[in-house]
Design a protein around this motif. Sequence first.
Motif, PDB file in Angstrom:
ATOM      1  N   HIS A   1      39.885  32.160  -4.739  1.00 53.40           N
ATOM      2  CA  HIS A   1      40.442  33.244  -3.909  1.00 53.40           C
ATOM      3  C   HIS A   1      41.933  33.079  -3.638  1.00 53.40           C
ATOM      4  N   GLN A   2      42.559  32.163  -4.399  1.00 53.80           N
ATOM      5  CA  GLN A   2      44.000  31.882  -4.234  1.00 53.80           C
ATOM      6  C   GLN A   2      44.370  31.601  -2.766  1.00 53.80           C
ATOM      7  N   ASN A   3      43.558  30.751  -2.127  1.00 52.14           N
ATOM      8  CA  ASN A   3      43.801  30.438  -0.712  1.00 52.14           C
ATOM      9  C   ASN A   3      44.500  29.097  -0.500  1.00 52.14           C
ATOM     10  N   GLU A   4      45.085  28.550  -1.566  1.00 52.49           N
ATOM     11  CA  GLU A   4      45.701  27.215  -1.468  1.00 52.49           C
ATOM     12  C   GLU A   4      46.735  27.117  -0.356  1.00 52.49           C
ATOM     13  N   ASN A   5      47.468  28.229  -0.143  1.00 48.83           N
ATOM     14  CA  ASN A   5      48.570  28.185   0.842  1.00 48.83           C
ATOM     15  C   ASN A   5      48.084  28.046   2.286  1.00 48.83           C
ATOM     16  N   GLN A   6      46.761  28.127   2.495  1.00 50.47           N
ATOM     17  CA  GLN A   6      46.229  27.973   3.858  1.00 50.47           C
ATOM     18  C   GLN A   6      46.018  26.495   4.232  1.00 50.47           C
ATOM     19  N   TYR A   7      46.286  25.603   3.267  1.00 47.40           N
ATOM     20  CA  TYR A   7      46.006  24.178   3.477  1.00 47.40           C
ATOM     21  C   TYR A   7      47.248  23.329   3.243  1.00 47.40           C
ATOM     22  N   ASP A   8      47.341  22.233   3.998  1.00 42.93           N
ATOM     23  CA  ASP A   8      48.450  21.290   3.795  1.00 42.93           C
ATOM     24  C   ASP A   8      48.146  20.352   2.634  1.00 42.93           C
ATOM     25  N   PHE A   9      46.874  19.996   2.496  1.00 45.88           N
ATOM     26  CA  PHE A   9      46.406  19.154   1.388  1.00 45.88           C
ATOM     27  C   PHE A   9      45.039  19.662   0.941  1.00 45.88           C
ATOM     28  N   ILE A  10      44.710  19.417  -0.329  1.00 45.59           N
ATOM     29  CA  ILE A  10      43.391  19.816  -0.834  1.00 45.59           C
ATOM     30  C   ILE A  10      42.731  18.645  -1.563  1.00 45.59           C
ATOM     31  N   ILE A  11      41.466  18.423  -1.227  1.00 48.93           N
ATOM     32  CA  ILE A  11      40.645  17.400  -1.881  1.00 48.93           C
ATOM     33  C   ILE A  11      39.584  18.123  -2.709  1.00 48.93           C
ATOM     34  N   THR A  12      39.449  17.743  -3.971  1.00 55.77           N
ATOM     35  CA  THR A  12      38.354  18.277  -4.791  1.00 55.77           C
ATOM     36  C   THR A  12      37.301  17.193  -4.986  1.00 55.77           C
ATOM     37  N   VAL A  13      36.052  17.567  -4.766  1.00 57.83           N
ATOM     38  CA  VAL A  13      34.922  16.663  -4.991  1.00 57.83           C
ATOM     39  C   VAL A  13      34.312  17.006  -6.344  1.00 57.83           C
ATOM     40  N   THR A  14      34.141  15.998  -7.175  1.00 57.93           N
ATOM     41  CA  THR A  14      33.513  16.224  -8.480  1.00 57.93           C
ATOM     42  C   THR A  14      32.277  15.335  -8.606  1.00 57.93           C
ATOM     43  N   ALA A  15      31.442  15.662  -9.567  1.00 56.87           N
ATOM     44  CA  ALA A  15      30.264  14.844  -9.868  1.00 56.87           C
ATOM     45  C   ALA A  15      29.796  15.203 -11.271  1.00 56.87           C
ATOM     46  N   ASN A  16      29.057  14.310 -11.858  1.00 59.53           N
ATOM     47  CA  ASN A  16      28.475  14.517 -13.170  1.00 59.53           C
ATOM     48  C   ASN A  16      27.639  15.811 -13.154  1.00 59.53           C
ATOM     49  N   VAL A  17      27.825  16.658 -14.163  1.00 57.44           N
ATOM     50  CA  VAL A  17      27.174  17.983 -14.173  1.00 57.44           C
ATOM     51  C   VAL A  17      25.650  17.871 -14.094  1.00 57.44           C
ATOM     52  N   GLU A  18      25.076  16.939 -14.836  1.00 54.19           N
ATOM     53  CA  GLU A  18      23.616  16.772 -14.826  1.00 54.19           C
ATOM     54  C   GLU A  18      23.129  16.416 -13.422  1.00 54.19           C
ATOM     55  N   GLU A  19      23.898  15.550 -12.749  1.00 55.85           N
ATOM     56  CA  GLU A  19      23.559  15.141 -11.378  1.00 55.85           C
ATOM     57  C   GLU A  19      23.656  16.345 -10.434  1.00 55.85           C
ATOM     58  N   ARG A  20      24.668  17.172 -10.630  1.00 55.87           N
ATOM     59  CA  ARG A  20      24.857  18.371  -9.800  1.00 55.87           C
ATOM     60  C   ARG A  20      23.662  19.319  -9.944  1.00 55.87           C
ATOM     61  N   ILE A  21      23.223  19.517 -11.192  1.00 56.26           N
ATOM     62  CA  ILE A  21      22.083  20.413 -11.449  1.00 56.26           C
ATOM     63  C   ILE A  21      20.836  19.881 -10.737  1.00 56.26           C
ATOM     64  N   LYS A  22      20.584  18.571 -10.873  1.00 57.23           N
ATOM     65  CA  LYS A  22      19.415  17.954 -10.231  1.00 57.23           C
ATOM     66  C   LYS A  22      19.461  18.129  -8.721  1.00 57.23           C
ATOM     67  N   ARG A  23      20.644  17.910  -8.125  1.00 60.18           N
ATOM     68  CA  ARG A  23      20.798  18.038  -6.663  1.00 60.18           C
ATOM     69  C   ARG A  23      20.446  19.440  -6.185  1.00 60.18           C
ATOM     70  N   VAL A  24      20.970  20.445  -6.897  1.00 59.15           N
ATOM     71  CA  VAL A  24      20.754  21.834  -6.464  1.00 59.15           C
ATOM     72  C   VAL A  24      19.299  22.257  -6.692  1.00 59.15           C
ATOM     73  N   MET A  25      18.710  21.784  -7.793  1.00 62.28           N
ATOM     74  CA  MET A  25      17.295  22.088  -8.056  1.00 62.28           C
ATOM     75  C   MET A  25      16.431  21.530  -6.926  1.00 62.28           C
ATOM     76  N   HIS A  26      16.771  20.327  -6.509  1.00 70.26           N
ATOM     77  CA  HIS A  26      16.022  19.671  -5.428  1.00 70.26           C
ATOM     78  C   HIS A  26      16.262  20.368  -4.087  1.00 70.26           C
ATOM     79  N   ARG A  27      17.533  20.701  -3.830  1.00 66.32           N
ATOM     80  CA  ARG A  27      17.929  21.275  -2.537  1.00 66.32           C
ATOM     81  C   ARG A  27      17.432  22.708  -2.343  1.00 66.32           C
TER      82      ARG A  27
END
Length: 199
Positions: A116-142
């Motif tokens: 949404h091009q909202n970067e200017n609303q933040y002083d710093f930005i942290i991105t969280v990443t994870a292995n794609v297969e692990e992400r799929i498993k987490r969401v399937m479970h959740r």
Amino acid sequence: MIVVGLTGGIGSGKTTVAGFFKVHDIPIYIADVEAKQLMVRSKVIKRKLIALFGEDAYDDGELNRPFIASKIFNDKNLLDQMNAIVHPKVAAHFKRWLKKQEGPYVIKEAAIIFEHQNENQYDFIITVTANVEERIKRVMHRDSSNRSKIEAIISNQMSDEEKIEKSHFVIVNDNLEDTKKQVQQTHLALLKAIKKLKN
């Protein structure tokens, strides 16, 4: 007040990471949680969502999430209309919340900062990443969701590579103990960066 954005794709574990920052007494605002609460609490939002989706948008006064999810899943126009109703209210709620906070910085967890091009609303930005297969498993479970649906969501989201390029910090959330250490390091790096900003 310094505002730090915390973002990442579906299943990356943003909320888990936010919880680790909370241990360091950092105030946390989870935009998605607040949005869901406002969709139930706010009469204005309720009225507009019923006008957009019909009476089935709510079931016994509660948000009918499966119904809404099925409506917006393949309809970007409908999703944009819903966001136009909800996001300004969440932004106003965040501003009110922010005024009451104390600490070196706050974290606002939001899934679609870059989209949404909202970067200017933040002083710093942290991105969280994870292995794609692990992400799929987490969401399937959740969410008790199926693989193809989650893969479709991932392919529609901005790639981790693009997010990382636009971020100040990256946390790889594949191993919880390691993630805690990365949060500690990022917290200390943020304190240092904030000190520099203020000097």
